[in-house]
Design an enzyme around this catalytic site. Structure first.
Site, PDB file in Angstrom:
ATOM      1  N   ASP A 132       0.876  -1.191   0.000  1.00 19.97           N
ATOM      2  CA  ASP A 132       0.000   0.000   0.000  1.00 19.97           C
ATOM      3  C   ASP A 132       0.900   1.223   0.000  1.00 19.97           C
ATOM      4  O   ASP A 132       2.134   1.097   0.102  1.00 19.97           O
ATOM      5  CB  ASP A 132      -0.937  -0.006   1.236  1.00 19.97           C
ATOM      6  CG  ASP A 132      -2.242   0.739   0.961  1.00 19.97           C
ATOM      7  OD1 ASP A 132      -2.190   1.956   0.695  1.00 19.97           O
ATOM      8  OD2 ASP A 132      -3.314   0.126   1.017  1.00 19.97           O
ATOM      9  N   TYR A 175     -16.066   5.973 -10.441  1.00 23.62           N
ATOM     10  CA  TYR A 175     -15.755   4.636  -9.904  1.00 23.62           C
ATOM     11  C   TYR A 175     -16.322   3.562 -10.841  1.00 23.62           C
ATOM     12  O   TYR A 175     -15.609   2.645 -11.261  1.00 23.62           O
ATOM     13  CB  TYR A 175     -16.370   4.528  -8.506  1.00 23.62           C
ATOM     14  CG  TYR A 175     -16.196   3.201  -7.810  1.00 23.62           C
ATOM     15  CD1 TYR A 175     -14.938   2.662  -7.559  1.00 23.62           C
ATOM     16  CD2 TYR A 175     -17.315   2.482  -7.351  1.00 23.62           C
ATOM     17  CE1 TYR A 175     -14.795   1.456  -6.890  1.00 23.62           C
ATOM     18  CE2 TYR A 175     -17.182   1.284  -6.674  1.00 23.62           C
ATOM     19  CZ  TYR A 175     -15.923   0.775  -6.453  1.00 23.62           C
ATOM     20  OH  TYR A 175     -15.784  -0.423  -5.781  1.00 23.62           O
ATOM     21  N   ILE A 192     -19.534  -4.814   0.769  1.00 23.73           N
ATOM     22  CA  ILE A 192     -18.930  -5.801   1.679  1.00 23.73           C
ATOM     23  C   ILE A 192     -19.004  -5.292   3.120  1.00 23.73           C
ATOM     24  O   ILE A 192     -18.659  -4.143   3.409  1.00 23.73           O
ATOM     25  CB  ILE A 192     -17.463  -6.095   1.282  1.00 23.73           C
ATOM     26  CG1 ILE A 192     -17.373  -6.522  -0.186  1.00 23.73           C
ATOM     27  CG2 ILE A 192     -16.868  -7.156   2.199  1.00 23.73           C
ATOM     28  CD1 ILE A 192     -18.165  -7.746  -0.580  1.00 23.73           C
TER      29      ILE A 192
HETATM   30  N1  LIG Z   1     -15.395  -2.795   0.077  1.00 24.31           N
HETATM   31  C1  LIG Z   1     -16.415  -2.999  -0.761  1.00 24.31           C
HETATM   32  O1  LIG Z   1     -17.602  -2.962  -0.378  1.00 24.31           O
HETATM   33  C2  LIG Z   1     -16.139  -3.275  -2.194  1.00 24.31           C
HETATM   34  C3  LIG Z   1     -14.865  -3.234  -2.708  1.00 24.31           C
HETATM   35  N2  LIG Z   1     -14.661  -3.490  -4.051  1.00 24.31           N
HETATM   36  C4  LIG Z   1     -13.325  -3.381  -4.612  1.00 24.31           C
HETATM   37  O2  LIG Z   1     -12.396  -4.123  -3.830  1.00 24.31           O
HETATM   38  C5  LIG Z   1     -11.141  -3.433  -3.789  1.00 24.31           C
HETATM   39  C6  LIG Z   1     -10.713  -3.241  -2.344  1.00 24.31           C
HETATM   40  O3  LIG Z   1     -11.730  -2.515  -1.712  1.00 24.31           O
HETATM   41  P1  LIG Z   1     -11.517  -1.877  -0.260  1.00 24.31           P
HETATM   42  O4  LIG Z   1     -10.500  -2.610   0.494  1.00 24.31           O
HETATM   43  O5  LIG Z   1     -12.881  -1.731   0.297  1.00 24.31           O
HETATM   44  O6  LIG Z   1     -10.981  -0.418  -0.659  1.00 24.31           O
HETATM   45  P2  LIG Z   1     -10.387   0.700   0.329  1.00 24.31           P
HETATM   46  O7  LIG Z   1     -10.805   2.009  -0.217  1.00 24.31           O
HETATM   47  O8  LIG Z   1     -10.725   0.373   1.735  1.00 24.31           O
HETATM   48  O9  LIG Z   1      -8.818   0.498   0.136  1.00 24.31           O
HETATM   49  C7  LIG Z   1      -8.163   0.872  -1.050  1.00 24.31           C
HETATM   50  C8  LIG Z   1      -6.671   1.002  -0.751  1.00 24.31           C
HETATM   51  O10 LIG Z   1      -6.035   1.468  -1.951  1.00 24.31           O
HETATM   52  C9  LIG Z   1      -4.924   2.238  -1.514  1.00 24.31           C
HETATM   53  N3  LIG Z   1      -4.434   3.133  -2.580  1.00 24.31           N
HETATM   54  C10 LIG Z   1      -4.922   4.336  -2.980  1.00 24.31           C
HETATM   55  N4  LIG Z   1      -4.125   4.880  -3.913  1.00 24.31           N
HETATM   56  C11 LIG Z   1      -3.112   4.006  -4.124  1.00 24.31           C
HETATM   57  C12 LIG Z   1      -1.958   3.995  -4.966  1.00 24.31           C
HETATM   58  N5  LIG Z   1      -1.677   5.024  -5.767  1.00 24.31           N
HETATM   59  N6  LIG Z   1      -1.137   2.928  -4.905  1.00 24.31           N
HETATM   60  C13 LIG Z   1      -1.401   1.892  -4.097  1.00 24.31           C
HETATM   61  N7  LIG Z   1      -2.463   1.844  -3.276  1.00 24.31           N
HETATM   62  C14 LIG Z   1      -3.314   2.893  -3.285  1.00 24.31           C
HETATM   63  C15 LIG Z   1      -5.446   3.026  -0.317  1.00 24.31           C
HETATM   64  O11 LIG Z   1      -4.386   3.498   0.480  1.00 24.31           O
HETATM   65  C16 LIG Z   1      -6.331   1.994   0.359  1.00 24.31           C
HETATM   66  O12 LIG Z   1      -5.659   1.329   1.408  1.00 24.31           O
HETATM   67  C17 LIG Z   1     -11.331  -2.115  -4.557  1.00 24.31           C
HETATM   68  O13 LIG Z   1     -10.835  -2.267  -5.858  1.00 24.31           O
HETATM   69  C18 LIG Z   1     -12.826  -1.946  -4.583  1.00 24.31           C
HETATM   70  O14 LIG Z   1     -13.261  -1.266  -5.732  1.00 24.31           O
HETATM   71  C19 LIG Z   1     -15.675  -3.778  -4.900  1.00 24.31           C
HETATM   72  C20 LIG Z   1     -16.957  -3.822  -4.434  1.00 24.31           C
HETATM   73  C21 LIG Z   1     -17.283  -3.659  -3.044  1.00 24.31           C
HETATM   74  C1  LIG Z   2     -20.149  -1.509  -3.613  1.00 22.65           C
HETATM   75  C2  LIG Z   2     -18.840  -0.845  -3.708  1.00 22.65           C
HETATM   76  O1  LIG Z   2     -18.179  -0.974  -4.707  1.00 22.65           O
HETATM   77  C3  LIG Z   2     -18.333  -0.004  -2.603  1.00 22.65           C
HETATM   78  N1  LIG Z   2     -18.624  -0.556  -1.315  1.00 22.65           N
HETATM   79  C4  LIG Z   2     -18.951   1.371  -2.688  1.00 22.65           C
HETATM   80  O2  LIG Z   2     -20.026   1.553  -2.079  1.00 22.65           O
HETATM   81  O3  LIG Z   2     -18.410   2.223  -3.401  1.00 22.65           O
END
Ligand SMILES: NC(=O)C1=CN([C@@H]2O[C@H](COP(=O)(O)OP(=O)(O)OC[C@H]3O[C@@H](n4cnc5c(N)ncnc54)[C@H](O)[C@@H]3O)[C@@H](O)[C@H]2O)C=CC1
Ligand SMILES: CC(=O)[C@H](N)C(=O)O
Length: 375
Positions: free
Chosen positions: A90, A197, A227
């Site tokens: 990260d 997004y 999630i």
């Molecule tokens: N959490 C959810 O409900 C959902 C998540 N997803 C996808 O799953 C993946 C993970 O989601 P989360 O953990 O919830 O996201 P999050 O927003 O909690 O974490 C994303 C991470 O990306 C890092 N980041 C930002 N810019 C960066 C860069 N330039 N280089 C490296 N890292 C960088 C941030 O520091 C952060 O720790 C994402 O791609 C998201 O779109 C998809 C659908 C639902």
């Molecule tokens: C469903 C997703 O991709 C995420 N939790 C958001 O709400 O943006």
């Protein structure tokens, strides 16, 4: 004409590739403006992931690993493949428990050279690409979301293609829009999202599938619902309310919801999401009739979630203060997700429905806050 010349050069080099498909021949075409920086040759899916034998454990890199999902995924993968075979990365500083639980490395996905160095030096074979700006924070900073979610993805695709990696990129219910069928939403239908997004995730789905067909990249993608997790905070999405309600219910007995009570969205408990990710990554190539799958567990509204929580905590008071940005996003997203292809192709099956989700979240957060009070 320059385009045609370049294409015929690539085709000639591909024809010179060994017929056995046992070594990914790297074709350097960095100078061709319309092509990836470096790609593996051949379009046959059997070229995929030749850089590790199926009997070896994969060596996994997780980008954006300090968000809501990455630490949990690292824990699951380390249990399966060994602590040192899974590297979290990260751009943020890891908390000490994460830093001491296994390999962590700084990686900015916008820095192509740094990414390549990490992949080469650590002999990475699987890449799980979690870095992203989610829906609500993405609308608040479109240029950054465009850079991280689109330019960053291009770096990831090129690195994965260049080094024969198996690549997982999550997509989302947010990859659909107001003109998509919403109840239920199938895998293949109109996708015209209205958020940066969503646009970036449709782009990721299409680019990943294109690299798969064009260059033989082993691209795998699941569209996650919202999630829900107890021990990690969401990163600024539209579905965040469904996590916050549990913390507020236990800490204050009051919850102010930023979506209307009847806003129905697909949701999933984190354990199901991470298990699905591992399962699709391990699925034999011949079981995958597609490269991008919907997965789902349940669908509920804020009112239905509140009612379920109130069965355990009857004194919880819920009020509604609508956030117009998040509400508009939620109103354009699927209400129910059709994940029958994932169920039929590689046996996807969720474990948690709404009652089990609520019980698990309350037990987890409740025991955490009792420990905090005792200390
Ligand atoms: N959490 C959810 O409900 C959902 C998540 N997803 C996808 O799953 C993946 C993970 O989601 P989360 O953990 O919830 O996201 P999050 O927003 O909690 O974490 C994303 C991470 O990306 C890092 N980041 C930002 N810019 C960066 C860069 N330039 N280089 C490296 N890292 C960088 C941030 O520091 C952060 O720790 C994402 O791609 C998201 O779109 C998809 C659908 C639902
Ligand atoms: C469903 C997703 O991709 C995420 N939790 C958001 O709400 O943006």
């Amino acid at each position: 004409m320059p385009v045609l010349r370049a294409l015929s050069k690539v085709a000639k080099q591909a024809l010179l590739a060994p017929a056995c498909g046992c070594q990914p021949l790297t074709v350097a075409i960095r100078n061709i403006s319309f092509s990836p920086r470096q790609v593996t040759s051949g379009s046959d899916a059997s070229f995929h992931s030749v850089s590790f034998s199926e009997t070896d454990h994969p060596k996994v890199l997780i980008t954006g690993g300090l968000g809501q999902l990455g630490v949990g995924l690292a824990k699951l993968l380390r249990k399966r493949f060994g602590k040192n075979n899974v590297i979290l990365s990260d751009i943020r500083k890891p908390p000490s428990n994460v830093f001491h639980s296994g390999p962590f490395i700084y990686s900015d996905i916008l820095d192509y050279k740094n990414l390549r160095e990490i992949v080469v030096n650590n002999r990475i074979t699987w890449l799980v690409h979690y870095s992203a700006l989610l829906s609500a924070v993405g609308e608040a900073n479109v240029p950054l979301a465009r850079a991280v979610n689109i330019t960053g993805l291009h770096n990831i695709l090129d690195i994965a293609a260049e080094h024969g990696l198996r690549l997982f990129v999550p997509s989302t219910i947010g990859a659909f829009g107001p003109t998509s069928p919403r109840n239920p939403t199938p895998d293949l239908c109109v996708q015209r999202p209205r958020t940066i997004y969503g646009v970036s995730k449709v782009h990721a789905e299409l680019m990943g599938e294109y690299y798969h067909h064009r260059y033989g990249l082993d691209f795998r993608c699941l569209r996650y619902p919202g999630i829900i997790s107890a021990d990690s905070q969401p990163g600024g999405g539209t579905t965040d309310y469904a996590v916050q309600i549990f913390h507020d219910a236990i800490k204050t007995g009051k919850f102010e919801c930023n979506l209307k009570p009847d806003t129905r969205l697909p949701m999933m408990y984190i354990d199901d999401c991470l298990r699905a990710t591992l399962e699709v990554m391990e699925a034999p190539v011949e079981t995958l009739s597609m490269r991008t799958y919907n997965i789902n567990a349940m669908s509920f509204t804020p009112e239905e979630l509140a009612n379920e929580v109130q069965k355990q905590l009857p004194d919880l008071q819920v009020t509604y203060e609508i956030d117009s940005v998040r509400q508009a996003i939620a109103d354009s997203w699927p209400m129910n997700f059709d994940d029958s292809n994932a169920r039929n192709d590689w046996g996807w099956k969720h474990d948690y429905d709404l009652p089990e989700l609520v019980q698990t979240m309350l037990n987890f957060i409740g025991s955490d806050s009792r420990i905090a009070q005792a200390n």
